[in-house]
Design an enzyme around this catalytic site. Structure first.
Site, PDB file in Angstrom:
ATOM      1  N   GLY A 113       0.757  -1.242   0.000  1.00  0.00           N
ATOM      2  CA  GLY A 113       0.000   0.000   0.000  1.00  0.00           C
ATOM      3  C   GLY A 113       0.784   1.286   0.000  1.00  0.00           C
ATOM      4  O   GLY A 113       0.199   2.367  -0.094  1.00  0.00           O
ATOM      5  N   TYR A 126      -1.199  -0.316 -12.429  1.00  0.00           N
ATOM      6  CA  TYR A 126      -2.647  -0.235 -12.629  1.00  0.00           C
ATOM      7  C   TYR A 126      -3.025   0.490 -13.910  1.00  0.00           C
ATOM      8  O   TYR A 126      -4.054   1.157 -13.977  1.00  0.00           O
ATOM      9  CB  TYR A 126      -3.330   0.405 -11.414  1.00  0.00           C
ATOM     10  CG  TYR A 126      -3.069  -0.373 -10.148  1.00  0.00           C
ATOM     11  CD1 TYR A 126      -3.665  -1.613  -9.943  1.00  0.00           C
ATOM     12  CD2 TYR A 126      -2.199   0.101  -9.172  1.00  0.00           C
ATOM     13  CE1 TYR A 126      -3.402  -2.343  -8.799  1.00  0.00           C
ATOM     14  CE2 TYR A 126      -1.927  -0.631  -8.032  1.00  0.00           C
ATOM     15  CZ  TYR A 126      -2.534  -1.847  -7.851  1.00  0.00           C
ATOM     16  OH  TYR A 126      -2.267  -2.578  -6.727  1.00  0.00           O
ATOM     17  N   ARG A 137       2.353  -1.129  -6.224  1.00  0.00           N
ATOM     18  CA  ARG A 137       2.503   0.189  -6.850  1.00  0.00           C
ATOM     19  C   ARG A 137       3.863   0.811  -6.575  1.00  0.00           C
ATOM     20  O   ARG A 137       4.486   1.392  -7.467  1.00  0.00           O
ATOM     21  CB  ARG A 137       1.398   1.117  -6.327  1.00  0.00           C
ATOM     22  CG  ARG A 137       1.374   2.501  -6.950  1.00  0.00           C
ATOM     23  CD  ARG A 137       0.546   3.468  -6.110  1.00  0.00           C
ATOM     24  NE  ARG A 137      -0.724   2.920  -5.714  1.00  0.00           N
ATOM     25  CZ  ARG A 137      -1.846   3.025  -6.415  1.00  0.00           C
ATOM     26  NH1 ARG A 137      -1.844   3.669  -7.553  1.00  0.00           N
ATOM     27  NH2 ARG A 137      -2.973   2.504  -5.962  1.00  0.00           N
ATOM     28  N   CYS A 174     -15.267   6.918 -27.014  1.00  0.00           N
ATOM     29  CA  CYS A 174     -16.568   7.607 -27.006  1.00  0.00           C
ATOM     30  C   CYS A 174     -17.222   7.582 -25.630  1.00  0.00           C
ATOM     31  O   CYS A 174     -18.273   6.959 -25.418  1.00  0.00           O
ATOM     32  CB  CYS A 174     -17.482   6.988 -28.058  1.00  0.00           C
ATOM     33  SG  CYS A 174     -16.945   7.337 -29.736  1.00  0.00           S
TER      34      CYS A 174
END
Length: 427
Positions: free
Chosen positions: A247, A383, A287, A355
């Site tokens: 984390g 991610y 991460r 779109c």
């Protein structure tokens, strides 16, 4: 003349106004391989890992890369060769670890919804530990292990009800989150686990969220977990390891997370003070190992001035870079070639061609750009590719891994035919 290193990205820098990834000119990669294009720095990954390794020097610790952050096989190889285990959340991720040559004995299987088939596959592979997230899962896992005449090594993920002070979508340790078991129920559930013949209780697990930039939530969570360790072991259940999850945040937008070694120096001081410094430690960073090791390079397609907004339309989109649309996340966006400093900039919303009104990459960015220029979306190593999709039948981007002055293609660009290869026409 070399320009300053980009904050938070020491392995990406400007030289003579051109952006380099390590010692490779990014514009040349874009011209050779097309865009959108993910470019990763191997040195950045290993540098981030080294901070954890320094923090755990002299300790019995296992770093398990949380591969949901980026599960590309070559990325997994980098960490496997550096001695890492892996934190997985599906049988598909287990197969990726095996394909990349990872050690399955260093695999931790997390996640709230493991199926019976996934349990059997992981048991037969001989993974290191299951992080169990509910009492019902304990019962099912024990049944599956007994059917195979095995015992499943388990730790139970405890929800400490600590606020990680991050985006609610990536907060995992509060009472309202779906993850783990309630702190107040943990002792009873551990006693139940110890009574099941198909299980071997080996540890305790805690993970409070992602993109955490302060030390205090970690210290609070550790106190809560160690209180439980004391109660569980007083009840006669020995815990061989303590898993504190991952984390730790990165610098997206002038964020100031602590260095991994600084964070763990403080956590280990608390661990020692509480008398648990001799326990084996497990952590699951994701991460913080890959986020700032990657960029996404994109070409400017059109500039579209308007009364209220100016739009810079690029060829990367929300299917390539889903974090802004999903979390309203910030990514720095920088030119691959710097314009002279005296040139005026224009505020643009940087958007993709998908779109959807939510297909934006950055709002109100001051840029000096023209059609055909390249932009680099920073902090794109985590991610992005792992959450990318084929929405609008867009093939996923190519990926390159840079090491020094060389770049290797690690994922070919998908064609339209690739995106519907497994579909079946009606007779």
């Amino acid at each position: 003349m070399n320009s300053p290193i980009l904050p938070g990205h020491p392995h990406f820098s400007y030289r003579d106004n051109a952006l380099f990834a390590e010692d490779v000119r990014v514009s040349e990669l874009a011209r050779s391989h097309g865009t959108p294009l993910f470019v990763y720095s191997k040195a950045a990954m290993l540098s981030a890992l080294a901070s954890y390794q320094r923090g755990f020097a002299g300790r019995d610790a296992q770093i398990c890369y949380a591969m949901k952050a980026n599960s590309s096989l070559a990325v997994l190889q980098v960490f496997a060769r550096a001695g890492c285990g892996f934190d997985i959340v599906s049988s598909g991720e287990l197969e990726r670890v095996q394909a990349a040559g990872g050690d399955v004995k260093k695999v931790i299987f997390s996640g709230v919804g493991k199926t019976r088939a996934e349990m059997r596959q992981a048991l037969l592979a001989g993974i290191g530990c299951f992080n169990v997230e509910s009492e019902a899962e304990l019962d099912v896992l024990s049944q599956e292990a007994l059917a195979l005449k095995l015992r499943a090594p388990v730790s139970i993920r405890v929800n400490p009800n600590v606020d990680p002070k991050t985006h609610p979508y990536i907060s995992t340790g509060l009472k309202g989150n779906k993850f783990g078991v309630a702190h107040e129920d943990a002792l009873r559930i551990y006693q139940h686990a110890a009574s099941l013949a198909g299980l071997q209780v080996v540890g305790i697990d805690c993970h409070i969220g992602s993109q955490i930039t302060e030390v205090t939530p970690y210290l609070d969570a550790m106190d809560r977990v160690l209180d439980l360790v004391a109660a569980i072991e007083a009840a006669g259940i020995t815990l061989a390891h303590i898993d504190f999850g991952g984390g730790l945040g990165i610098n997206y937008n002038n964020d100031t997370p602590p260095e991994a070694e600084v964070l763990w120096r403080q956590l280990l001081e608390k661990l020692d003070a509480r008398g648990y410094g001799g326990k084996k430690l497990m952590i699951e960073p994701g991460r913080s190992l890959v986020g700032n090791a990657g960029i996404c390079v994109s070409e400017v397609l059109y500039l579209k001035p308007g009364e209220q907004k100016n739009f810079c339309i690029i060829d990367a989109a929300m299917n390539d870079l889903p974090r802004p649309a999903m979390y309203q996340a910030f990514h720095a966006i920088v030119p691959v070639s710097l314009a002279p400093s005296q040139v005026e900039t224009t505020p643009y919303d940087v958007v993709g061609p998908v779109c959807e009104s939510g297909d934006w990459i950055g709002h109100d960015r001051n840029l000096n750009v023209a059609a055909g220029d390249y932009l680099a979306v920073m902090s794109a190593g985590a991610y992005c590719m792992s959450m990318s999709s084929n929405y609008n039948t867009r093939g996923r981007a190519a990926e390159l891994l840079v090491e020094g002055d060389s770049a290797q293609l690690i994922r070919a660009r998908e064609s339209a035919a690739d995106t519907f290869r497994d579909e079946v026409l009606l007779p």
